[in-house]
Design a protein around this motif. Structure first.
Motif, PDB file in Angstrom:
ATOM      1  N   ALA A  26       0.831  -1.202   0.000  1.00  0.00           N
ATOM      2  CA  ALA A  26       0.000   0.000   0.000  1.00  0.00           C
ATOM      3  C   ALA A  26       0.862   1.247   0.000  1.00  0.00           C
ATOM      4  O   ALA A  26       1.875   1.316   0.704  1.00  0.00           O
ATOM      5  CB  ALA A  26      -0.922  -0.011   1.210  1.00  0.00           C
ATOM      6  N   LEU A  27       0.489   2.239  -0.788  1.00  0.00           N
ATOM      7  CA  LEU A  27       1.199   3.508  -0.793  1.00  0.00           C
ATOM      8  C   LEU A  27       0.872   4.305   0.461  1.00  0.00           C
ATOM      9  O   LEU A  27       1.731   4.969   1.046  1.00  0.00           O
ATOM     10  CB  LEU A  27       0.819   4.308  -2.041  1.00  0.00           C
ATOM     11  N   LEU A  65      -2.535   8.948   8.884  1.00  0.00           N
ATOM     12  CA  LEU A  65      -2.326   8.391   7.552  1.00  0.00           C
ATOM     13  C   LEU A  65      -0.834   8.378   7.259  1.00  0.00           C
ATOM     14  O   LEU A  65      -0.178   9.422   7.278  1.00  0.00           O
ATOM     15  CB  LEU A  65      -3.066   9.225   6.510  1.00  0.00           C
ATOM     16  N   THR A  66      -0.286   7.182   7.022  1.00  0.00           N
ATOM     17  CA  THR A  66       1.136   7.024   6.707  1.00  0.00           C
ATOM     18  C   THR A  66       1.304   6.859   5.206  1.00  0.00           C
ATOM     19  O   THR A  66       0.665   6.007   4.588  1.00  0.00           O
ATOM     20  CB  THR A  66       1.729   5.810   7.424  1.00  0.00           C
ATOM     21  N   HIS A  68       3.956   5.892   2.444  1.00  0.00           N
ATOM     22  CA  HIS A  68       5.244   5.220   2.295  1.00  0.00           C
ATOM     23  C   HIS A  68       6.017   5.773   1.089  1.00  0.00           C
ATOM     24  O   HIS A  68       5.451   5.980   0.017  1.00  0.00           O
ATOM     25  CB  HIS A  68       5.041   3.716   2.119  1.00  0.00           C
ATOM     26  N   GLY A  69       7.295   6.016   1.307  1.00  0.00           N
ATOM     27  CA  GLY A  69       8.156   6.460   0.215  1.00  0.00           C
ATOM     28  C   GLY A  69       7.977   7.900  -0.195  1.00  0.00           C
ATOM     29  O   GLY A  69       8.451   8.299  -1.267  1.00  0.00           O
ATOM     30  N   GLY A  70       7.332   8.692   0.644  1.00  0.00           N
ATOM     31  CA  GLY A  70       7.113  10.099   0.278  1.00  0.00           C
ATOM     32  C   GLY A  70       8.013  11.048   1.020  1.00  0.00           C
ATOM     33  O   GLY A  70       7.670  12.215   1.208  1.00  0.00           O
ATOM     34  N   GLY A  71       9.190  10.574   1.460  1.00  0.00           N
ATOM     35  CA  GLY A  71      10.059  11.348   2.340  1.00  0.00           C
ATOM     36  C   GLY A  71      10.493  12.698   1.822  1.00  0.00           C
ATOM     37  O   GLY A  71      10.768  13.613   2.594  1.00  0.00           O
ATOM     38  N   LYS A  72      10.585  12.874   0.486  1.00  0.00           N
ATOM     39  CA  LYS A  72      11.032  14.149  -0.072  1.00  0.00           C
ATOM     40  C   LYS A  72       9.906  15.187  -0.150  1.00  0.00           C
ATOM     41  O   LYS A  72      10.164  16.367  -0.339  1.00  0.00           O
ATOM     42  CB  LYS A  72      11.607  13.923  -1.470  1.00  0.00           C
ATOM     43  N   LEU A  73       8.684  14.717  -0.016  1.00  0.00           N
ATOM     44  CA  LEU A  73       7.537  15.628  -0.100  1.00  0.00           C
ATOM     45  C   LEU A  73       7.171  16.094   1.308  1.00  0.00           C
ATOM     46  O   LEU A  73       6.228  15.624   1.920  1.00  0.00           O
ATOM     47  CB  LEU A  73       6.357  14.915  -0.770  1.00  0.00           C
ATOM     48  N   THR A  74       7.944  17.028   1.813  1.00  0.00           N
ATOM     49  CA  THR A  74       7.870  17.387   3.232  1.00  0.00           C
ATOM     50  C   THR A  74       6.824  18.455   3.549  1.00  0.00           C
ATOM     51  O   THR A  74       6.649  18.811   4.708  1.00  0.00           O
ATOM     52  CB  THR A  74       9.243  17.879   3.716  1.00  0.00           C
ATOM     53  N   LYS A  96      11.771   7.426   5.298  1.00  0.00           N
ATOM     54  CA  LYS A  96      11.251   7.675   3.951  1.00  0.00           C
ATOM     55  C   LYS A  96       9.730   7.821   3.931  1.00  0.00           C
ATOM     56  O   LYS A  96       9.135   7.976   2.864  1.00  0.00           O
ATOM     57  CB  LYS A  96      11.664   6.546   3.007  1.00  0.00           C
ATOM     58  N   ASP A  97       9.122   7.758   5.099  1.00  0.00           N
ATOM     59  CA  ASP A  97       7.665   7.828   5.179  1.00  0.00           C
ATOM     60  C   ASP A  97       7.209   9.181   5.719  1.00  0.00           C
ATOM     61  O   ASP A  97       7.965   9.896   6.377  1.00  0.00           O
ATOM     62  CB  ASP A  97       7.116   6.716   6.069  1.00  0.00           C
ATOM     63  N   LEU A  98       5.955   9.502   5.429  1.00  0.00           N
ATOM     64  CA  LEU A  98       5.326  10.720   5.934  1.00  0.00           C
ATOM     65  C   LEU A  98       4.078  10.355   6.717  1.00  0.00           C
ATOM     66  O   LEU A  98       3.413   9.365   6.416  1.00  0.00           O
ATOM     67  CB  LEU A  98       4.945  11.653   4.778  1.00  0.00           C
ATOM     68  N   GLU A  99       3.751  11.171   7.704  1.00  0.00           N
ATOM     69  CA  GLU A  99       2.533  10.971   8.480  1.00  0.00           C
ATOM     70  C   GLU A  99       1.752  12.281   8.566  1.00  0.00           C
ATOM     71  O   GLU A  99       2.344  13.354   8.742  1.00  0.00           O
ATOM     72  CB  GLU A  99       2.854  10.479   9.898  1.00  0.00           C
TER      73      GLU A  99
END
Length: 271
Positions: A26-27, A65-66, A68-74, A96-99
């Motif tokens: 899941a993304l 909401l997590t 995954h792989g969106g670490g650069k989109l801060t 590398k994850d965002l919440e």
């Protein structure tokens, strides 16, 4: 028939779902499972758009909401399509994850935008203590055919009446009007957010007979600028006339009860 298939091709649905989950991670996901929560990701011009929709008619969603792989989109913001506005939201980076926090009322949807650079977004409004508009309320019905309004009920009780029987008995096609007075005391003037808790479709808000705003579902509140004084308040909610469609499927259409299910509330805006 299933018995004619090779045994290796017969896979229980639960096992198939587990295999798909292992193959296609899941993304975006939440801490707990929400059966009626839908999240659709879209990529656009280096940004990630997440459309989140709570399909439940009764249960709100409140979770983290997590992504995954969106670490650069801060940087994150929420797009309000009804008001064509952007509101900044807090994004927490974990490797590398965002919440980000996710709160959806029944039937509510939100569009989040994650980007590498900050967009021109306003701060999310902050409202104070909730003030339920106890009334008394007058409930009227204005027919689309005659454009005349008739009084349906006076309501001084804690709960608003269910208008389902009244509407269906008359095959009513028109607008339900909820009317009351609101008094703002000395030093209490300001911008107030008016919300309709519970199950709500759409409608308009009038203050002293003048259109002040519209609402769609349980989204952002309608903001009212109120100074010290007494105001007449009217909420107009259209009724969907399934019996006017004339097709065989209309009789099978399940609609929620018409009108408001709970009394509206006001909250004074602090930020």
């Amino acid at each position: 028939p299933v018995t004619d298939l090779d045994d290796e091709l017969v896979v229980p649905l639960k096992e198939l779902a587990e295999r798909v989950a292992q193959t296609v991670p899941a993304l975006a996901e939440t801490g707990r499972r929400w059966p009626r929560l839908r999240v659709w990701p879209y990529e656009r011009e280096g940004m990630l758009l997440l459309l989140c929709f709570n399909e439940s008619a009764f249960e709100p969603v409140a979770d983290v909401l997590t992504v995954h792989g969106g670490g650069k989109l801060t940087h994150g913001c929420r797009y309000d399509a009804f008001g064509d506005s952007l509101f900044a939201v807090d994004v927490v980076c974990r490797d590398k994850d965002l919440e980000l926090s996710l709160a959806l009322a029944p039937g509510e949807s939100k569009l989040f935008i994650l980007s590498a650079e900050a967009l021109d977004a306003e701060p999310e409004p902050v409202y104070g203590t909730e003030w339920k508009l106890a009334g008394p309320w007058e409930i009227w019905a204005r027919s689309n055919r005659s454009q005349t309004a008739e009084k349906v009920a006076d309501c001084e009780s804690e709960e608003l009446p269910d208008l389902t029987d009244w509407v269906t008995a008359r095959k009513f096609n028109g607008t339900i009007l909820y009317r009351t007075n609101v008094e703002i005391g000395p030093d209490q003037g300001g911008v107030y957010g008016l919300s309709c808790p519970g199950r709500t479709d759409c409608g308009a808000v009038l203050v002293d007979g003048v259109l002040a705003g519209r609402f769609l579902g349980a989204g952002d509140p309608v903001e009212l600028s109120l100074s010290t004084g007494c105001y007449s308040l009217e909420l107009q909610l259209p009724v969907t006339p399934v019996w006017e469609a004339g097709d065989p499927w209309s009789a099978l259409t399940m609609l929620p009860p018409p009108g408001l299910s709970e009394k509206p509330v006001l909250r004074r805006r602090e930020v």
